[in-house]
Design a protein around this motif. Structure first.
Motif, PDB file in Angstrom:
ATOM      1  N   VAL A  81      73.101  58.901  39.287  1.00 52.93           N
ATOM      2  CA  VAL A  81      74.558  59.068  39.246  1.00 52.93           C
ATOM      3  C   VAL A  81      75.025  59.903  40.438  1.00 52.93           C
ATOM      4  O   VAL A  81      75.995  59.540  41.113  1.00 52.93           O
ATOM      5  N   LEU A  82      74.349  61.004  40.700  1.00 49.82           N
ATOM      6  CA  LEU A  82      74.725  61.859  41.825  1.00 49.82           C
ATOM      7  C   LEU A  82      74.601  61.108  43.154  1.00 49.82           C
ATOM      8  O   LEU A  82      75.507  61.158  43.991  1.00 49.82           O
ATOM      9  N   ALA A  83      73.493  60.405  43.345  1.00 53.00           N
ATOM     10  CA  ALA A  83      73.294  59.633  44.580  1.00 53.00           C
ATOM     11  C   ALA A  83      74.374  58.560  44.726  1.00 53.00           C
ATOM     12  O   ALA A  83      74.908  58.358  45.823  1.00 53.00           O
ATOM     13  N   LEU A 121      77.436  58.609  43.466  1.00 52.12           N
ATOM     14  CA  LEU A 121      78.709  59.267  43.798  1.00 52.12           C
ATOM     15  C   LEU A 121      78.758  59.677  45.262  1.00 52.12           C
ATOM     16  O   LEU A 121      79.790  59.514  45.930  1.00 52.12           O
ATOM     17  N   VAL A 122      77.649  60.180  45.788  1.00 51.58           N
ATOM     18  CA  VAL A 122      77.598  60.567  47.200  1.00 51.58           C
ATOM     19  C   VAL A 122      77.765  59.333  48.087  1.00 51.58           C
ATOM     20  O   VAL A 122      78.505  59.358  49.074  1.00 51.58           O
ATOM     21  N   VAL A 123      77.132  58.220  47.728  1.00 53.84           N
ATOM     22  CA  VAL A 123      77.251  56.980  48.507  1.00 53.84           C
ATOM     23  C   VAL A 123      78.687  56.468  48.484  1.00 53.84           C
ATOM     24  O   VAL A 123      79.234  56.069  49.518  1.00 53.84           O
ATOM     25  N   VAL A 124      79.321  56.492  47.321  1.00 54.26           N
ATOM     26  CA  VAL A 124      80.720  56.054  47.219  1.00 54.26           C
ATOM     27  C   VAL A 124      81.610  56.967  48.060  1.00 54.26           C
ATOM     28  O   VAL A 124      82.510  56.491  48.769  1.00 54.26           O
ATOM     29  N   LEU A 125      81.360  58.260  48.019  1.00 56.58           N
ATOM     30  CA  LEU A 125      82.128  59.209  48.826  1.00 56.58           C
ATOM     31  C   LEU A 125      81.936  58.936  50.322  1.00 56.58           C
ATOM     32  O   LEU A 125      82.915  58.914  51.085  1.00 56.58           O
ATOM     33  N   ILE A 126      80.694  58.713  50.742  1.00 61.04           N
ATOM     34  CA  ILE A 126      80.426  58.407  52.152  1.00 61.04           C
ATOM     35  C   ILE A 126      81.141  57.119  52.557  1.00 61.04           C
ATOM     36  O   ILE A 126      81.757  57.049  53.620  1.00 61.04           O
ATOM     37  N   ASP A 127      81.082  56.107  51.703  1.00 59.39           N
ATOM     38  CA  ASP A 127      81.769  54.843  52.001  1.00 59.39           C
ATOM     39  C   ASP A 127      83.264  55.061  52.144  1.00 59.39           C
ATOM     40  O   ASP A 127      83.885  54.586  53.098  1.00 59.39           O
ATOM     41  N   TRP A 128      83.848  55.776  51.220  1.00 61.30           N
ATOM     42  CA  TRP A 128      85.297  56.012  51.249  1.00 61.30           C
ATOM     43  C   TRP A 128      85.693  56.812  52.483  1.00 61.30           C
ATOM     44  O   TRP A 128      86.641  56.448  53.185  1.00 61.30           O
ATOM     45  N   LEU A 129      84.965  57.912  52.756  1.00 61.47           N
ATOM     46  CA  LEU A 129      85.287  58.740  53.919  1.00 61.47           C
ATOM     47  C   LEU A 129      85.083  57.982  55.238  1.00 61.47           C
ATOM     48  O   LEU A 129      85.824  58.192  56.199  1.00 61.47           O
ATOM     49  N   THR A 130      84.123  57.094  55.259  1.00 61.75           N
ATOM     50  CA  THR A 130      83.902  56.278  56.456  1.00 61.75           C
ATOM     51  C   THR A 130      85.009  55.248  56.614  1.00 61.75           C
ATOM     52  O   THR A 130      85.538  55.042  57.708  1.00 61.75           O
ATOM     53  N   ALA A 169      64.733  61.591  50.160  1.00 65.09           N
ATOM     54  CA  ALA A 169      64.663  63.034  49.887  1.00 65.09           C
ATOM     55  C   ALA A 169      64.383  63.275  48.405  1.00 65.09           C
ATOM     56  O   ALA A 169      63.543  64.120  48.045  1.00 65.09           O
ATOM     57  N   GLY A 170      65.064  62.544  47.553  1.00 65.23           N
ATOM     58  CA  GLY A 170      64.820  62.655  46.109  1.00 65.23           C
ATOM     59  C   GLY A 170      63.405  62.251  45.733  1.00 65.23           C
ATOM     60  O   GLY A 170      62.768  62.872  44.875  1.00 65.23           O
ATOM     61  N   ARG A 171      62.890  61.215  46.390  1.00 67.30           N
ATOM     62  CA  ARG A 171      61.540  60.746  46.101  1.00 67.30           C
ATOM     63  C   ARG A 171      60.493  61.770  46.539  1.00 67.30           C
ATOM     64  O   ARG A 171      59.501  61.983  45.839  1.00 67.30           O
ATOM     65  N   VAL A 172      60.694  62.406  47.682  1.00 59.67           N
ATOM     66  CA  VAL A 172      59.762  63.441  48.131  1.00 59.67           C
ATOM     67  C   VAL A 172      59.729  64.574  47.111  1.00 59.67           C
ATOM     68  O   VAL A 172      58.655  65.043  46.722  1.00 59.67           O
ATOM     69  N   TRP A 173      60.906  65.005  46.663  1.00 61.75           N
ATOM     70  CA  TRP A 173      60.961  66.046  45.624  1.00 61.75           C
ATOM     71  C   TRP A 173      60.259  65.566  44.354  1.00 61.75           C
ATOM     72  O   TRP A 173      59.476  66.302  43.742  1.00 61.75           O
ATOM     73  N   GLN A 174      60.541  64.334  43.933  1.00 62.04           N
ATOM     74  CA  GLN A 174      59.957  63.777  42.717  1.00 62.04           C
ATOM     75  C   GLN A 174      58.431  63.746  42.811  1.00 62.04           C
ATOM     76  O   GLN A 174      57.741  64.175  41.882  1.00 62.04           O
TER      77      GLN A 174
END
Length: 165
Positions: A11-13, A15-24, A112-117
């Motif tokens: 969900v967080l990822a 939301l960040v992708v949607v935000l990046i798309d919108w801001l772009t 990045a999430g996968r490395v942490w995981q």
């Protein structure tokens, strides 16, 4: 990893992708809508994708199948593969519906999430009651995955991000 952690991460990822798309799309973020690789960069990316399929998907799938009867190992590779499939689907949808260059952002977030995981799961397997031989093999697979995805993160930050900025 748990279902809750996995769900929250996705969900967080998203939301960040949607935000990046919108801001772009409104011109605030200076990200190109397409990926501008050189010919050499494109050849490198094609080879890297095949490497990602071999190391990042086939190896953990084999480990998941071989150690399926061990709940701890099944959980580690099951959540790993689930998040990987969600990433691939997200990249496919985002690049066809929104901006093709979003795959770089998505790849960076998920890598990045996968490395942490992988790091977290490697630490948690130390407390399981696996045999010494099974633990060594599974730990080795996790180290290979950690090294590959860490390299992938470097690759995303060097040829990929500059190609969309």
């Amino acid at each position: 990893m748990t279902w809750r952690t996995t769900f929250l991460f996705v969900v967080l990822a998203t939301l960040v992708v949607v935000l990046i798309d919108w801001l772009t799309s409104i011109g605030i973020l200076p990200i190109s809508q397409v990926i501008n690789y050189s010919d050499a960069g494109l050849r490198f990316i094609r080879v890297w994708i095949w490497l990602a399929i071999a190391i990042g998907f086939i190896v953990p799938t084999i480990a998941f199948i071989v150690w399926f009867k061990y709940p701890e190992v099944r959980k580690v590779f099951g959540f790993y593969l689930l998040i990987l499939v969600i990433q691939i689907v997200t990249e496919k949808i985002a690049s066809s519906v929104w901006l093709p260059s979003l795959v770089v952002s998505i790849g960076t977030l998920y890598t990045a999430g996968r490395v942490w995981q992988l790091w977290y799961e490697q630490q948690s397997l130390k407390t399981t009651d696996l045999s010494q031989a099974n633990f060594k093999i599974i730990n080795s697979v996790l180290w290979v995955l950690l090294l590959f995805w860490s390299s992938n993160l470097i690759m995303l930050l060097t040829p990929c991000w500059p190609s969309i900025l």
